[in-house]
Motif scaffolding. Sequence first.
Motif, PDB file in Angstrom:
ATOM      1  N   LEU A 107      -0.165 -31.132  12.829  1.00  0.00           N
ATOM      2  CA  LEU A 107      -1.008 -30.946  13.997  1.00  0.00           C
ATOM      3  C   LEU A 107      -1.010 -29.471  14.364  1.00  0.00           C
ATOM      4  CD1 LEU A 107      -2.637 -32.306  16.338  1.00  0.00           C
ATOM      5  CD2 LEU A 107      -0.466 -32.461  17.583  1.00  0.00           C
ATOM      6  N   ARG A 108      -2.202 -28.892  14.490  1.00  0.00           N
ATOM      7  CA  ARG A 108      -2.335 -27.476  14.845  1.00  0.00           C
ATOM      8  C   ARG A 108      -3.112 -27.348  16.151  1.00  0.00           C
ATOM      9  NH1 ARG A 108      -4.383 -23.271  11.787  1.00  0.00           N
ATOM     10  NH2 ARG A 108      -2.534 -22.064  12.376  1.00  0.00           N
ATOM     11  N   ILE A 109      -2.526 -26.614  17.094  1.00  0.00           N
ATOM     12  CA  ILE A 109      -3.114 -26.445  18.427  1.00  0.00           C
ATOM     13  C   ILE A 109      -3.161 -24.952  18.740  1.00  0.00           C
ATOM     14  CG2 ILE A 109      -2.869 -26.998  20.891  1.00  0.00           C
ATOM     15  CD1 ILE A 109      -1.116 -29.394  19.996  1.00  0.00           C
ATOM     16  N   TRP A 110      -4.260 -24.533  19.379  1.00  0.00           N
ATOM     17  CA  TRP A 110      -4.410 -23.125  19.765  1.00  0.00           C
ATOM     18  C   TRP A 110      -4.744 -23.038  21.249  1.00  0.00           C
ATOM     19  CZ3 TRP A 110      -9.090 -19.641  17.969  1.00  0.00           C
ATOM     20  CH2 TRP A 110      -8.913 -18.345  18.469  1.00  0.00           C
ATOM     21  N   ASP A 154       2.186 -26.997  14.873  1.00  0.00           N
ATOM     22  CA  ASP A 154       1.949 -25.565  15.030  1.00  0.00           C
ATOM     23  C   ASP A 154       1.215 -25.357  16.351  1.00  0.00           C
ATOM     24  OD1 ASP A 154       3.032 -25.108  12.521  1.00  0.00           O
ATOM     25  OD2 ASP A 154       1.084 -25.203  11.521  1.00  0.00           O
ATOM     26  N   LEU A 155       1.844 -24.623  17.260  1.00  0.00           N
ATOM     27  CA  LEU A 155       1.252 -24.344  18.567  1.00  0.00           C
ATOM     28  C   LEU A 155       1.142 -22.833  18.739  1.00  0.00           C
ATOM     29  CD1 LEU A 155       0.232 -25.060  21.359  1.00  0.00           C
ATOM     30  CD2 LEU A 155       2.584 -25.591  22.059  1.00  0.00           C
ATOM     31  N   VAL A 207      -6.875 -28.966  17.814  1.00  0.00           N
ATOM     32  CA  VAL A 207      -7.156 -28.859  19.251  1.00  0.00           C
ATOM     33  C   VAL A 207      -7.195 -27.383  19.625  1.00  0.00           C
ATOM     34  CG1 VAL A 207      -6.468 -29.552  21.582  1.00  0.00           C
ATOM     35  CG2 VAL A 207      -5.818 -30.981  19.622  1.00  0.00           C
ATOM     36  N   ILE A 208      -8.217 -27.001  20.394  1.00  0.00           N
ATOM     37  CA  ILE A 208      -8.293 -25.646  20.938  1.00  0.00           C
ATOM     38  C   ILE A 208      -8.453 -25.743  22.452  1.00  0.00           C
ATOM     39  CG2 ILE A 208      -9.572 -23.470  21.014  1.00  0.00           C
ATOM     40  CD1 ILE A 208     -10.481 -23.994  18.156  1.00  0.00           C
ATOM     41  N   PHE A 209      -7.568 -25.095  23.178  1.00  0.00           N
ATOM     42  CA  PHE A 209      -7.710 -24.925  24.617  1.00  0.00           C
ATOM     43  C   PHE A 209      -8.246 -23.514  24.857  1.00  0.00           C
ATOM     44  CE2 PHE A 209      -4.852 -28.465  24.697  1.00  0.00           C
ATOM     45  CZ  PHE A 209      -4.890 -29.024  25.971  1.00  0.00           C
ATOM     46  N   CYS A 210      -9.364 -23.407  25.556  1.00  0.00           N
ATOM     47  CA  CYS A 210      -9.868 -22.090  25.984  1.00  0.00           C
ATOM     48  C   CYS A 210     -10.456 -22.291  27.375  1.00  0.00           C
ATOM     49  CB  CYS A 210     -10.903 -21.547  25.016  1.00  0.00           C
ATOM     50  SG  CYS A 210     -11.427 -19.854  25.427  1.00  0.00           S
ATOM     51  N   ALA A 236     -10.993 -28.244  13.067  1.00  0.00           N
ATOM     52  CA  ALA A 236     -10.948 -29.176  11.950  1.00  0.00           C
ATOM     53  C   ALA A 236     -11.912 -30.328  12.225  1.00  0.00           C
ATOM     54  CB  ALA A 236      -9.524 -29.709  11.779  1.00  0.00           C
ATOM     55  N   PRO A 237     -12.385 -31.017  11.189  1.00  0.00           N
ATOM     56  CA  PRO A 237     -13.266 -32.175  11.405  1.00  0.00           C
ATOM     57  C   PRO A 237     -12.627 -33.171  12.379  1.00  0.00           C
ATOM     58  CG  PRO A 237     -13.210 -31.605   9.087  1.00  0.00           C
ATOM     59  CD  PRO A 237     -12.174 -30.749   9.753  1.00  0.00           C
ATOM     60  N   GLY A 238     -13.380 -33.532  13.397  1.00  0.00           N
ATOM     61  CA  GLY A 238     -12.858 -34.445  14.402  1.00  0.00           C
ATOM     62  C   GLY A 238     -12.030 -33.770  15.466  1.00  0.00           C
ATOM     63  N   GLY A 239     -11.877 -32.445  15.382  1.00  0.00           N
ATOM     64  CA  GLY A 239     -11.060 -31.718  16.344  1.00  0.00           C
ATOM     65  C   GLY A 239     -11.690 -31.647  17.725  1.00  0.00           C
ATOM     66  N   ALA A 240     -10.903 -31.168  18.692  1.00  0.00           N
ATOM     67  CA  ALA A 240     -11.338 -31.155  20.087  1.00  0.00           C
ATOM     68  C   ALA A 240     -11.181 -29.766  20.692  1.00  0.00           C
ATOM     69  CB  ALA A 240     -10.524 -32.164  20.899  1.00  0.00           C
TER      70      ALA A 240
END
Length: 282
Positions: A103-106, A136-137, A209-212, A236-240
Amino acid sequence: MTELDFEFLRAYLKQRSGLALTAEKRYLVESRLAPVCRRFAFATLHDLIGSLKLPHSGDVERAVVEAMTTNETFFFRDRTPFDMFRDVVLPQAIQRNAARKKLRIWCAAASTGQEPYSIAMLLQEAAPRLAGWQIDLLATDISGEVIEKAKLGLYSQFEVQRGLPVQWLLKYFTQIGEQWQIAASLRSMVEFRQFNLLHGFEGFGTFDVIFCRNVLIYFDAPTKSDILARFGHSLAPGGALLLGAAETVIGLTDRLVPDTKNRGLYGHAEVARPTALRAAVG
């Protein structure tokens, strides 16, 4: 500060940080740059702005950009996006990535760290479902000063009282004098990096997941469109993608579309369109 000085500064900040200053923000410029004048021993704002026109003004440039950047943040700010992450985004990502367990989050505007640490606490609470997963955060911000503070994870009593549940304060923080420091285990979950959203994202790879949140409101429409399009490439495909309550992708990019059930949540247009077509056919 003369009108010419203000116009130069508006263009300067727009080019280097994306910040779009309107005419009524002139008072803000004067109040925020006064400490920079004192720090670098400039007698007036005119002298400070004059120095920005010279080559090799790196330290002054960084100080000006950081002074004009808004770093308002607190733990679990606006609460709803974090509930949405816990109840909607994370379960979907776990299901989608079950085979590879990664899981990768930014957090793309992390400020002093409260947002990524809020996410880290939610991930820690979900630890039984994430056993054996690689998480990965990444947390970035244009300001090196706030990134350094975020790495320490050290907050005042006032800061931990803003949005942080008392039980989680006691569970995840240690009191050090009059301050509170988040647990080393949570600090180690977050990779903090100074980064300007005007620069390319290619080196970061893709994210689930991207938080901005609450940063695009400071940019003009072309800058918003450019950043949102690049977020679309980085998902990524299906990402949020989660934006602030006053922010939207509508009218700015066709790469992302709103989630019809969750306000502030956005996904890939190419993922959403087949669903819409199926519904239309049905």
